[in-house]
Design an enzyme around this catalytic site. Structure first.
Site, PDB file in Angstrom:
ATOM      1  CD  GLU A  28     -64.280  75.549 -27.221  1.00 26.33           C
ATOM      2  OE1 GLU A  28     -64.273  75.698 -25.992  1.00 26.33           O
ATOM      3  OE2 GLU A  28     -63.311  75.133 -27.866  1.00 26.33           O
TER       4      GLU A  28
HETATM    5  N1  CAA Z   1     -71.593  70.143 -16.437  1.00 21.33           N
HETATM    6  C1  CAA Z   1     -72.170  68.967 -16.160  1.00 21.33           C
HETATM    7  N2  CAA Z   1     -73.395  68.626 -16.594  1.00 21.33           N
HETATM    8  C2  CAA Z   1     -74.067  69.531 -17.329  1.00 21.33           C
HETATM    9  C3  CAA Z   1     -73.526  70.798 -17.651  1.00 21.33           C
HETATM   10  C4  CAA Z   1     -72.221  71.081 -17.162  1.00 21.33           C
HETATM   11  N3  CAA Z   1     -71.620  72.241 -17.413  1.00 21.33           N
HETATM   12  N4  CAA Z   1     -74.420  71.454 -18.385  1.00 21.33           N
HETATM   13  C5  CAA Z   1     -75.494  70.670 -18.517  1.00 21.33           C
HETATM   14  N5  CAA Z   1     -75.264  69.501 -17.872  1.00 21.33           N
HETATM   15  C6  CAA Z   1     -76.173  68.361 -17.753  1.00 21.33           C
HETATM   16  C7  CAA Z   1     -77.419  68.754 -16.975  1.00 21.33           C
HETATM   17  O1  CAA Z   1     -77.209  68.636 -15.590  1.00 21.33           O
HETATM   18  C8  CAA Z   1     -78.429  67.748 -17.476  1.00 21.33           C
HETATM   19  O2  CAA Z   1     -78.228  66.513 -16.837  1.00 21.33           O
HETATM   20  P1  CAA Z   1     -79.430  65.729 -16.127  1.00 21.33           P
HETATM   21  O3  CAA Z   1     -80.495  65.554 -17.156  1.00 21.33           O
HETATM   22  O4  CAA Z   1     -78.817  64.457 -15.648  1.00 21.33           O
HETATM   23  O5  CAA Z   1     -79.895  66.612 -14.997  1.00 21.33           O
HETATM   24  C9  CAA Z   1     -77.988  67.548 -18.925  1.00 21.33           C
HETATM   25  O6  CAA Z   1     -76.633  67.952 -19.006  1.00 21.33           O
HETATM   26  C10 CAA Z   1     -78.819  68.329 -19.902  1.00 21.33           C
HETATM   27  O7  CAA Z   1     -78.730  69.675 -19.524  1.00 21.33           O
HETATM   28  P2  CAA Z   1     -79.789  70.736 -19.990  1.00 21.33           P
HETATM   29  O8  CAA Z   1     -81.168  70.245 -19.700  1.00 21.33           O
HETATM   30  O9  CAA Z   1     -79.377  72.047 -19.406  1.00 21.33           O
HETATM   31  O10 CAA Z   1     -79.586  70.701 -21.578  1.00 21.33           O
HETATM   32  P3  CAA Z   1     -80.132  71.673 -22.678  1.00 21.33           P
HETATM   33  O11 CAA Z   1     -80.350  70.858 -23.878  1.00 21.33           O
HETATM   34  O12 CAA Z   1     -81.246  72.525 -22.173  1.00 21.33           O
HETATM   35  O13 CAA Z   1     -78.909  72.667 -23.025  1.00 21.33           O
HETATM   36  C11 CAA Z   1     -76.883  73.744 -23.280  1.00 21.33           C
HETATM   37  C12 CAA Z   1     -77.726  72.765 -22.474  1.00 21.33           C
HETATM   38  C13 CAA Z   1     -76.112  74.552 -22.261  1.00 21.33           C
HETATM   39  C14 CAA Z   1     -77.669  74.673 -24.159  1.00 21.33           C
HETATM   40  C15 CAA Z   1     -75.940  72.849 -24.116  1.00 21.33           C
HETATM   41  O14 CAA Z   1     -76.655  72.127 -25.094  1.00 21.33           O
HETATM   42  C16 CAA Z   1     -74.819  73.600 -24.784  1.00 21.33           C
HETATM   43  O15 CAA Z   1     -73.841  73.952 -24.123  1.00 21.33           O
HETATM   44  N6  CAA Z   1     -74.922  73.840 -26.099  1.00 21.33           N
HETATM   45  C17 CAA Z   1     -73.847  74.436 -26.856  1.00 21.33           C
HETATM   46  C18 CAA Z   1     -72.952  73.385 -27.397  1.00 21.33           C
HETATM   47  C19 CAA Z   1     -71.616  73.905 -27.743  1.00 21.33           C
HETATM   48  O16 CAA Z   1     -70.993  74.642 -27.006  1.00 21.33           O
HETATM   49  N7  CAA Z   1     -71.125  73.475 -28.900  1.00 21.33           N
HETATM   50  C20 CAA Z   1     -69.811  73.819 -29.287  1.00 21.33           C
HETATM   51  C21 CAA Z   1     -69.211  72.772 -30.133  1.00 21.33           C
HETATM   52  S1  CAA Z   1     -67.580  72.368 -29.726  1.00 21.33           S
HETATM   53  C22 CAA Z   1     -66.582  73.495 -30.444  1.00 21.33           C
HETATM   54  O17 CAA Z   1     -66.965  74.542 -30.884  1.00 21.33           O
HETATM   55  C23 CAA Z   1     -65.182  73.085 -30.418  1.00 21.33           C
HETATM   56  C24 CAA Z   1     -64.315  73.633 -31.472  1.00 21.33           C
HETATM   57  O18 CAA Z   1     -63.916  72.924 -32.374  1.00 21.33           O
HETATM   58  C25 CAA Z   1     -63.798  75.024 -31.374  1.00 21.33           C
END
Ligand code: CAA
Length: 380
Positions: A363
């Site tokens: 996550e």
């Molecule tokens: N809520 C709503 N929207 C969001 C958001 C949030 N918390 N975070 C980002 N966004 C939106 C942004 O507003 C943006 O939208 P717009 O283009 O319309 O403005 C869009 O998403 C893209 O955001 P970023 O430009 O910030 O994206 P990024 O590529 O730079 O990275 C990141 C964002 C935070 C690094 C994200 O990619 C991330 O969280 N990565 C990690 C993924 C992850 O947690 N994976 C886990 C897998 S699931 C798991 O592990 C489950 C399991 O089985 C245990």
């Protein structure tokens, strides 16, 4: 400022504590050794209402607050983090995602089964080439009018072979980048859906982590969640809440290790006295307890933010970042307090150390949490 728990909170925490000690503890080493899914225990947790705690009672959910959820997560994780990750994914990612964003028909059809534990859910975002970089989805969902055709591979899926329903994130309009991503509800029995390799993991070995393969899977249009292109926001919003659950899991792993170390230090003797009487050990306990208390405050604050309707992207990332580090530090020190006994399975702390590591990875890695926190800070 009131830090006290309500009577209901104490009741639900004690119910989880009792369940963990009587139902999870007895077979936990065996399940870890043989990578056995806690099937019976998951069924019982469904009966106790632990699988859909925060969901709307109209769909069989408990209608409870996030504080109740983190209390349960902490207690289960003290004993068995494999069982608690199943609870966390089902509650925070699957049930919450559906309860908040699915339409009435989807909730009737899927959420009711997931809250009761009749069915288990999985959340499918990660891919071989899209882990931290979640926007780089390679799985495609091509619009064919009344249905989509899904193709691709998902990796590291918790409950991958045990789940019945899967929330799958896939790219529909590549040119729109993350704005072209969708989220779908996929059923296990659909043609073209294949369960891939089971991962042989360092920790949380009782939970089944699989790759999943989608080969021309026909997904009815009514199974898309939200508007066309809502999938990435859906995933991000859902993960923010999921991080509260994993932070609580890390807190529980740390608390469990601390309690084992504390109790052991009161009975193990060396140099003519119980080892807790040596400052070398007593100071370790003091550090562990201080860190755990600080982690608990961050976890509770984040849960409280969510319950108050405040933004919790940053507070959940901070809680997960800090609690997962505390889980690593505390479990390593708990082994040290146990000496040689800490290195063998029957004393439980070595398993807790192995389980702790994943809380810094899934996550969102610790580095991802720092991205979320720093962006939040700099956006102000
Ligand atoms: N809520 C709503 N929207 C969001 C958001 C949030 N918390 N975070 C980002 N966004 C939106 C942004 O507003 C943006 O939208 P717009 O283009 O319309 O403005 C869009 O998403 C893209 O955001 P970023 O430009 O910030 O994206 P990024 O590529 O730079 O990275 C990141 C964002 C935070 C690094 C994200 O990619 C991330 O969280 N990565 C990690 C993924 C992850 O947690 N994976 C886990 C897998 S699931 C798991 O592990 C489950 C399991 O089985 C245990």
């Amino acid at each position: 400022m009131d830090f006290s728990l309500t009577e209901e909170h104490i009741m639900i925490r004690d119910a989880a504590r009792d369940f963990a000690r009587t139902e999870l503890l007895p077979g936990v080493i065996e399940r870890d050794t043989h990578q056995r899914f806690p099937k019976e225990q998951v069924k019982k947790m469904g009966e106790l209402g632990f699988l859909g705690m925060m969901a709307d009672p109209k769909y069989g959910g408990g209608g409870m607050d996030t504080i109740s959820y983190v209390l349960v997560m902490e207690e289960l994780s003290k004993i068995d983090a494999s069982a608690s990750v199943i609870v966390s994914v089902n509650n925070s990612l699957v049930c919450w995602g559906l309860d908040t964003y699915a339409n009435e028909a989807q909730k009737e059809k899927y959420l009711t089964k997931l809250t009761s534990g009749e069915s288990i859910g999985a959340f499918c975002l990660s891919e071989p080439e899209a882990g931290s970089d979640a926007t780089s989805q390679q799985t495609t969902a091509i619009d064919k009018g009344d249905h989509y055709i899904l193709n691709g591979t998902k990796n590291w899926i918790t409950s991958g072979s045990s789940a019945d329903f899967f929330l799958v994130i896939a790219q529909t309009h590549k040119e729109k980048k993350h704005h072209g991503i969708n989220a779908f509800i996929v059923e296990k029995t659909w043609e073209g859906f294949e369960i891939g390799t089971k991962e042989d993991k360092l920790g949380i070995r009782g939970s089944d982590t699989h790759s999943l393969i989608f080969n021309d899977v026909k997904v009815p249009k009514e199974n898309r969640i939200g508007e066309d292109g809502f999938g990435f926001k859906f995933a991000m919003k859902t993960l923010s809440g999921g991080r509260i659950g994993i932070a609580a899991q890390a807190l529980g792993i740390a608390s469990g290790a601390y309690e084992l170390a504390r109790d052991y230090s009161k009975v193990r003797k060396a140099f003519g006295t119980e080892i807790c009487n040596h400052q070398a050990i007593a100071f370790k306990l003091a550090d562990m307890h201080t860190n755990i208390t600080a982690a608990r405050h961050l976890v509770m604050k984040s849960a409280w933010d969510k319950d108050q309707g405040n933004s919790y992207d940053m507070s959940s990332a901070m809680a997960k970042l800090f609690a997962s580090q505390v889980a690593m530090d505390t479990t390593v020190e708990a082994i040290q307090v146990h000496g040689g006994n800490g290195y063998v399975k029957e004393y439980h702390v070595e398993r807790l150390m192995r389980d702790a590591k994943i809380t810094q990875i899934y996550e969102g890695t610790s580095e991802i949490q720092k991205i979320v926190i720093s962006r939040g800070l700099l956006a102000d």
